[in-house]
Scaffold this motif. Structure first.
Motif, PDB file in Angstrom:
ATOM      1  N   ASP A   9       0.832  -1.213   0.000  1.00  0.00           N
ATOM      2  CA  ASP A   9       0.000   0.000   0.000  1.00  0.00           C
ATOM      3  C   ASP A   9       0.861   1.255   0.000  1.00  0.00           C
ATOM      4  OD1 ASP A   9      -2.375  -1.391  -0.121  1.00  0.00           O
ATOM      5  OD2 ASP A   9      -2.915  -1.070   1.986  1.00  0.00           O
ATOM      6  N   ASP A  10       1.951   1.251   0.760  1.00  0.00           N
ATOM      7  CA  ASP A  10       2.844   2.410   0.797  1.00  0.00           C
ATOM      8  C   ASP A  10       3.449   2.687  -0.579  1.00  0.00           C
ATOM      9  OD1 ASP A  10       2.377   2.863   3.500  1.00  0.00           O
ATOM     10  OD2 ASP A  10       4.201   1.827   4.153  1.00  0.00           O
ATOM     11  N   GLU A  11       3.835   1.619  -1.280  1.00  0.00           N
ATOM     12  CA  GLU A  11       4.395   1.788  -2.626  1.00  0.00           C
ATOM     13  C   GLU A  11       3.340   2.333  -3.589  1.00  0.00           C
ATOM     14  OE1 GLU A  11       7.845  -1.551  -3.121  1.00  0.00           O
ATOM     15  OE2 GLU A  11       5.804  -2.308  -2.778  1.00  0.00           O
ATOM     16  N   TRP A  12       2.098   1.833  -3.505  1.00  0.00           N
ATOM     17  CA  TRP A  12       1.026   2.341  -4.364  1.00  0.00           C
ATOM     18  C   TRP A  12       0.732   3.804  -4.039  1.00  0.00           C
ATOM     19  CZ3 TRP A  12       0.411   0.267  -8.698  1.00  0.00           C
ATOM     20  CH2 TRP A  12       0.374  -1.112  -8.890  1.00  0.00           C
ATOM     21  N   VAL A  23      -9.883   4.570  -5.434  1.00  0.00           N
ATOM     22  CA  VAL A  23     -10.645   3.808  -6.424  1.00  0.00           C
ATOM     23  C   VAL A  23      -9.914   2.522  -6.819  1.00  0.00           C
ATOM     24  CG1 VAL A  23     -11.578   3.827  -8.778  1.00  0.00           C
ATOM     25  CG2 VAL A  23     -11.876   5.833  -7.306  1.00  0.00           C
ATOM     26  N   ILE A  24      -8.660   2.635  -7.207  1.00  0.00           N
ATOM     27  CA  ILE A  24      -7.921   1.491  -7.761  1.00  0.00           C
ATOM     28  C   ILE A  24      -7.556   0.457  -6.702  1.00  0.00           C
ATOM     29  CG2 ILE A  24      -5.807   0.800  -8.967  1.00  0.00           C
ATOM     30  CD1 ILE A  24      -5.870   3.585 -10.344  1.00  0.00           C
ATOM     31  N   ARG A  25      -7.077   0.888  -5.555  1.00  0.00           N
ATOM     32  CA  ARG A  25      -6.604  -0.061  -4.538  1.00  0.00           C
ATOM     33  C   ARG A  25      -7.662  -0.386  -3.476  1.00  0.00           C
ATOM     34  NH1 ARG A  25      -3.522  -2.516  -7.455  1.00  0.00           N
ATOM     35  NH2 ARG A  25      -3.368  -3.846  -5.629  1.00  0.00           N
ATOM     36  N   GLU A  26      -8.615   0.552  -3.232  1.00  0.00           N
ATOM     37  CA  GLU A  26      -9.636   0.328  -2.205  1.00  0.00           C
ATOM     38  C   GLU A  26     -11.010   0.056  -2.792  1.00  0.00           C
ATOM     39  OE1 GLU A  26      -9.108   3.907   0.162  1.00  0.00           O
ATOM     40  OE2 GLU A  26      -7.660   2.882   1.459  1.00  0.00           O
ATOM     41  N   LYS A  27     -11.079  -0.149  -4.110  1.00  0.00           N
ATOM     42  CA  LYS A  27     -12.311  -0.501  -4.828  1.00  0.00           C
ATOM     43  C   LYS A  27     -13.418   0.546  -4.691  1.00  0.00           C
ATOM     44  CE  LYS A  27     -11.255  -5.376  -4.223  1.00  0.00           C
ATOM     45  NZ  LYS A  27     -11.081  -5.948  -5.516  1.00  0.00           N
ATOM     46  N   GLY A  28     -13.007   1.800  -4.766  1.00  0.00           N
ATOM     47  CA  GLY A  28     -13.960   2.895  -4.711  1.00  0.00           C
ATOM     48  C   GLY A  28     -14.599   3.146  -6.071  1.00  0.00           C
ATOM     49  N   THR A  29     -15.462   4.149  -6.122  1.00  0.00           N
ATOM     50  CA  THR A  29     -16.125   4.547  -7.369  1.00  0.00           C
ATOM     51  C   THR A  29     -16.120   6.065  -7.453  1.00  0.00           C
ATOM     52  OG1 THR A  29     -17.585   2.634  -7.268  1.00  0.00           O
ATOM     53  CG2 THR A  29     -18.272   4.427  -8.701  1.00  0.00           C
ATOM     54  N   GLU A  30     -15.776   6.591  -8.623  1.00  0.00           N
ATOM     55  CA  GLU A  30     -15.876   8.034  -8.791  1.00  0.00           C
ATOM     56  C   GLU A  30     -17.325   8.398  -9.077  1.00  0.00           C
ATOM     57  OE1 GLU A  30     -13.193   8.975 -12.009  1.00  0.00           O
ATOM     58  OE2 GLU A  30     -14.362   7.870 -13.458  1.00  0.00           O
ATOM     59  N   ASN A  99      -2.777  -7.296 -14.674  1.00  0.00           N
ATOM     60  CA  ASN A  99      -1.364  -7.150 -14.344  1.00  0.00           C
ATOM     61  C   ASN A  99      -1.131  -6.770 -12.878  1.00  0.00           C
ATOM     62  OD1 ASN A  99       1.460  -7.088 -15.142  1.00  0.00           O
ATOM     63  ND2 ASN A  99       1.325  -4.878 -14.847  1.00  0.00           N
ATOM     64  N   CYS A 100      -1.936  -5.828 -12.346  1.00  0.00           N
ATOM     65  CA  CYS A 100      -1.689  -5.353 -10.979  1.00  0.00           C
ATOM     66  C   CYS A 100      -2.859  -5.576 -10.025  1.00  0.00           C
ATOM     67  CB  CYS A 100      -1.304  -3.881 -10.981  1.00  0.00           C
ATOM     68  SG  CYS A 100      -2.652  -2.743 -11.379  1.00  0.00           S
ATOM     69  N   GLY A 101      -4.006  -6.022 -10.544  1.00  0.00           N
ATOM     70  CA  GLY A 101      -5.176  -6.248  -9.698  1.00  0.00           C
ATOM     71  C   GLY A 101      -5.927  -4.992  -9.342  1.00  0.00           C
ATOM     72  N   GLY A 102      -5.591  -3.881  -9.969  1.00  0.00           N
ATOM     73  CA  GLY A 102      -6.255  -2.611  -9.682  1.00  0.00           C
ATOM     74  C   GLY A 102      -7.712  -2.625 -10.115  1.00  0.00           C
ATOM     75  N   HIS A 103      -8.586  -2.103  -9.245  1.00  0.00           N
ATOM     76  CA  HIS A 103     -10.024  -2.042  -9.524  1.00  0.00           C
ATOM     77  C   HIS A 103     -10.301  -1.077 -10.679  1.00  0.00           C
ATOM     78  CE1 HIS A 103     -14.334  -1.958  -8.706  1.00  0.00           C
ATOM     79  NE2 HIS A 103     -14.267  -0.631  -8.701  1.00  0.00           N
TER      80      HIS A 103
END
Length: 144
Positions: A9-12, A23-30, A99-103
């Motif tokens: 998480d720190d690297e992201w 959005v990408i790492r915590e599965k949020g929505t804009e 590739n990275c699992g980003g939401h």
């Protein structure tokens, strides 16, 4: 599930904006109708993952759905992984970068859009970048 690109998480957080991380790492929505790619309709180009730059969608996959988020009827082969999402008291299909699992967002089927797949990949603009270049190499090293 494990993805080829792994970061803490720190690297992201060091490479993503606060909104991208949400959005990408915590599965949020804009919010609907706020993303920069909602009304973006180029004839050529490729949308890539905002976190890792992996190619996700060709501009020719994009269509106007009116849903408030960028919509695509298909992805670049192997670029997107689907998962069952049971949050919000319903079952949906979440899509993430292979590739990275980003939401990225969610995929919906059978809505009646006149597209080749009758699917709508509803993707957060903040999860993507756009490149006007149409020549992207996929995982099999062939042009897409």
């Amino acid at each position: 599930m494990s993805y080829p690109l792994q970061k803490s998480d720190d690297e992201w957080q060091a490479v993503l904006s606060k909104e991208q991380f949400r959005v990408i790492r915590e599965k949020g929505t804009e919010a609907p109708f706020t993303g920069k790619y909602d009304k973006h309709m180029p004839d050529t180009g490729v949308y890539t993952c905002a976190a890792c730059d992996a190619p996700l969608y060709k501009a020719s996959h994009k269509f106007k759905s009116g849903c408030g988020w960028p919509a695509y009827f298909d992805n670049i082969p192997g670029a997107v992984t689907r998962h069952t999402d049971s949050t919000l008291g319903m079952s949906r299909t979440e899509i993430v970068c292979s590739n990275c699992g980003g939401h990225l967002g969610h995929v919906f089927k059978g809505e009646g859009y006149k597209t080749p797949t009758d699917e709508r990949h509803c993707v957060n603009s903040v999860s993507m970048k756009f490149s006007p270049e149409d020549k992207v190499v996929d995982k099999t090293d062939s042009k897409v």
